[in-house]
Design a protein around this motif. Structure first.
Motif, PDB file in Angstrom:
ATOM      1  N   MET A 104      21.027  -5.821 -10.744  1.00 13.20           N
ATOM      2  CA  MET A 104      20.563  -4.542 -10.213  1.00 13.20           C
ATOM      3  C   MET A 104      21.754  -3.598 -10.203  1.00 13.20           C
ATOM      4  O   MET A 104      22.661  -3.727  -9.380  1.00 13.20           O
ATOM      5  CB  MET A 104      20.000  -4.711  -8.800  1.00 13.20           C
ATOM      6  N   ILE A 105      21.756  -2.661 -11.154  1.00 10.44           N
ATOM      7  CA  ILE A 105      22.936  -1.832 -11.405  1.00 10.44           C
ATOM      8  C   ILE A 105      22.771  -0.465 -10.767  1.00 10.44           C
ATOM      9  O   ILE A 105      21.979   0.359 -11.222  1.00 10.44           O
ATOM     10  CB  ILE A 105      23.182  -1.680 -12.920  1.00 10.44           C
ATOM     11  N   GLN A 106      23.526  -0.230  -9.727  1.00  7.89           N
ATOM     12  CA  GLN A 106      23.636   1.102  -9.132  1.00  7.89           C
ATOM     13  C   GLN A 106      25.043   1.612  -9.410  1.00  7.89           C
ATOM     14  O   GLN A 106      26.020   0.900  -9.202  1.00  7.89           O
ATOM     15  CB  GLN A 106      23.385   1.038  -7.629  1.00  7.89           C
ATOM     16  N   GLY A 107      25.145   2.841  -9.882  1.00  6.05           N
ATOM     17  CA  GLY A 107      26.467   3.409 -10.139  1.00  6.05           C
ATOM     18  C   GLY A 107      27.118   2.780 -11.349  1.00  6.05           C
ATOM     19  O   GLY A 107      26.498   2.605 -12.399  1.00  6.05           O
ATOM     20  N   LEU A 108      28.378   2.410 -11.223  1.00  4.63           N
ATOM     21  CA  LEU A 108      29.191   1.980 -12.351  1.00  4.63           C
ATOM     22  C   LEU A 108      28.980   0.512 -12.704  1.00  4.63           C
ATOM     23  O   LEU A 108      28.935  -0.348 -11.817  1.00  4.63           O
ATOM     24  CB  LEU A 108      30.668   2.193 -12.036  1.00  4.63           C
ATOM     25  N   ALA A 117      26.986  -8.176 -15.816  1.00  5.19           N
ATOM     26  CA  ALA A 117      25.570  -7.802 -15.918  1.00  5.19           C
ATOM     27  C   ALA A 117      24.939  -8.349 -17.191  1.00  5.19           C
ATOM     28  O   ALA A 117      23.774  -8.776 -17.183  1.00  5.19           O
ATOM     29  CB  ALA A 117      25.427  -6.287 -15.865  1.00  5.19           C
ATOM     30  N   ASN A 118      25.683  -8.347 -18.283  1.00  3.58           N
ATOM     31  CA  ASN A 118      25.153  -8.830 -19.559  1.00  3.58           C
ATOM     32  C   ASN A 118      24.896 -10.328 -19.548  1.00  3.58           C
ATOM     33  O   ASN A 118      24.157 -10.837 -20.400  1.00  3.58           O
ATOM     34  CB  ASN A 118      26.106  -8.485 -20.707  1.00  3.58           C
ATOM     35  N   ALA A 125      18.573  -0.488 -13.758  1.00  3.63           N
ATOM     36  CA  ALA A 125      19.566   0.513 -13.373  1.00  3.63           C
ATOM     37  C   ALA A 125      18.890   1.785 -12.875  1.00  3.63           C
ATOM     38  O   ALA A 125      17.663   1.890 -12.850  1.00  3.63           O
ATOM     39  CB  ALA A 125      20.478   0.822 -14.555  1.00  3.63           C
ATOM     40  N   THR A 126      19.697   2.756 -12.482  1.00  3.72           N
ATOM     41  CA  THR A 126      19.208   4.063 -12.045  1.00  3.72           C
ATOM     42  C   THR A 126      19.698   5.129 -13.028  1.00  3.72           C
ATOM     43  O   THR A 126      20.647   4.890 -13.796  1.00  3.72           O
ATOM     44  CB  THR A 126      19.705   4.425 -10.636  1.00  3.72           C
ATOM     45  N   PRO A 127      19.089   6.323 -13.010  1.00  5.39           N
ATOM     46  CA  PRO A 127      19.569   7.396 -13.905  1.00  5.39           C
ATOM     47  C   PRO A 127      21.030   7.759 -13.670  1.00  5.39           C
ATOM     48  O   PRO A 127      21.682   8.307 -14.565  1.00  5.39           O
ATOM     49  CB  PRO A 127      18.640   8.571 -13.564  1.00  5.39           C
ATOM     50  N   LYS A 128      21.552   7.465 -12.487  1.00  5.20           N
ATOM     51  CA  LYS A 128      22.941   7.790 -12.169  1.00  5.20           C
ATOM     52  C   LYS A 128      23.929   6.710 -12.627  1.00  5.20           C
ATOM     53  O   LYS A 128      25.145   6.902 -12.524  1.00  5.20           O
ATOM     54  CB  LYS A 128      23.095   8.021 -10.667  1.00  5.20           C
ATOM     55  N   SER A 129      23.429   5.591 -13.112  1.00  2.67           N
ATOM     56  CA  SER A 129      24.313   4.509 -13.538  1.00  2.67           C
ATOM     57  C   SER A 129      25.124   4.926 -14.759  1.00  2.67           C
ATOM     58  O   SER A 129      24.629   5.629 -15.643  1.00  2.67           O
ATOM     59  CB  SER A 129      23.498   3.259 -13.879  1.00  2.67           C
ATOM     60  N   LYS A 130      26.361   4.486 -14.792  1.00  5.61           N
ATOM     61  CA  LYS A 130      27.244   4.710 -15.936  1.00  5.61           C
ATOM     62  C   LYS A 130      27.728   3.358 -16.439  1.00  5.61           C
ATOM     63  O   LYS A 130      28.235   2.545 -15.651  1.00  5.61           O
ATOM     64  CB  LYS A 130      28.434   5.588 -15.554  1.00  5.61           C
ATOM     65  N   LEU A 131      27.583   3.140 -17.742  1.00  7.29           N
ATOM     66  CA  LEU A 131      27.873   1.848 -18.341  1.00  7.29           C
ATOM     67  C   LEU A 131      28.918   1.993 -19.431  1.00  7.29           C
ATOM     68  O   LEU A 131      29.025   3.048 -20.060  1.00  7.29           O
ATOM     69  CB  LEU A 131      26.591   1.257 -18.948  1.00  7.29           C
ATOM     70  N   GLY A 132      29.674   0.935 -19.672  1.00  5.53           N
ATOM     71  CA  GLY A 132      30.637   0.988 -20.761  1.00  5.53           C
ATOM     72  C   GLY A 132      31.591  -0.187 -20.731  1.00  5.53           C
ATOM     73  O   GLY A 132      31.715  -0.881 -19.717  1.00  5.53           O
TER      74      GLY A 132
END
Length: 259
Positions: A104-108, A117-118, A125-132
């Protein structure tokens, strides 16, 4: 002292919570060790049939490995190997957790955070999540196991783009390439994650555990059914879940599987 990792249990669901909010849940060596130990204990708990991994708040799932440790315990090849071996062992333990797992990804979710997570079966996730994955920004070659896992999820071309550019991308962009399972608003993500978890739990745990092992065998390179995998399939036909599923189908009702 506040625990940087802790477990909450509710029915058949265990939630592993990253609790280092002042560091945006950056992963220290001690946290990798604690996660590994918690996963080993959860595997022994026969009441647990599903795992959720999350950060303590909406700021971050995890911002990645704790770079403040790099010049101390992750500097030079020998030290880096010991650190990397532990991190990879922990991530592999999550990948091989015997029941369905949801990040469950919130934020970064960056670097080692996205790597964690992978290793889960699903990522919400949420629209505000940033992934990389930003290894290229600090001169680190991303390890083979996690690179292969990323390729299995998004394909070679997108994996190259993610790794070469070290760019951050949104949850919607992640969903478009198959990395993110679903995107929900911040106020809805907990409810939606639990609802999805309950849906998975309504299915046969025998089937889902076996499906997970079969899929992992395929993505890890198996092309033929070995004795172990064949036995998993055959054993399912002798399970109480199989009997319940058949009886429910014949009687035109929803199955009620034992956990």
């Amino acid at each position: 002292m506040t625990k940087e990792i802790y477990i909450e249990k509710s029915g058949y669901i265990a939630t592993l919570i990253l609790n280092r909010p002042d560091k945006r849940n950056s992963l220290s060596r001690s946290m990798f060790q604690a996660i590994l130990e918690e996963l080993e204990q959860l595997q022994k708990d026969e009441t647990i049939k599903l795992l959720i991994v999350r950060g303590i708040n909406e700021v971050a799932f995890s911002s990645g490995a704790d770079i403040s440790e790099f010049l101390d315990i992750r500097y030079a090849a020998d030290n880096a190997k010991a650190y990397n071996d532990l991190a990879l062992k922990t991530i592999d333990a999550l990948y091989k957790f015997p029941h369905p797992s949801i990040a469950m990804i919130q934020g970064l979710a960056i670097g080692g955070g996205l790597e964690l997570a992978n290793a889960c079966d699903f990522r919400i996730a949420t629209p505000k999540s940033k992934l990389g994955i930003t290894a290229a920004n600090i001169g680190i070659v991303y390890n083979l196991e996690s690179t292969k896992r990323l390729i299995n999820i998004v394909g070679v071309a997108k994996a190259k783009e993610i790794l070469y550019t070290a760019n951050l991308f949104t949850a919607q962009e992640g969903q478009d390439i198959g990395l993110i399972t679903a995107v929900h608003e911040p106020g809805e993500i907990e409810r939606a994650t639990l609802q999805f978890a309950e849906h998975l739990l309504s299915k046969s745990s025998v089937a889902n555990a076996g499906i997970k092992k079969i899929i992992q065998a395929i993505v890890d390179g198996e092309n033929e059914e070995n004795d172990e995998l064949a036995q998993i399939v055959l054993d399912s036909f002798s399970s109480a879940d199989y009997n319940e599923g058949i009886q429910a189908f014949l009687n035109k009702r929803k199955p009620i599987f034992n956990k």
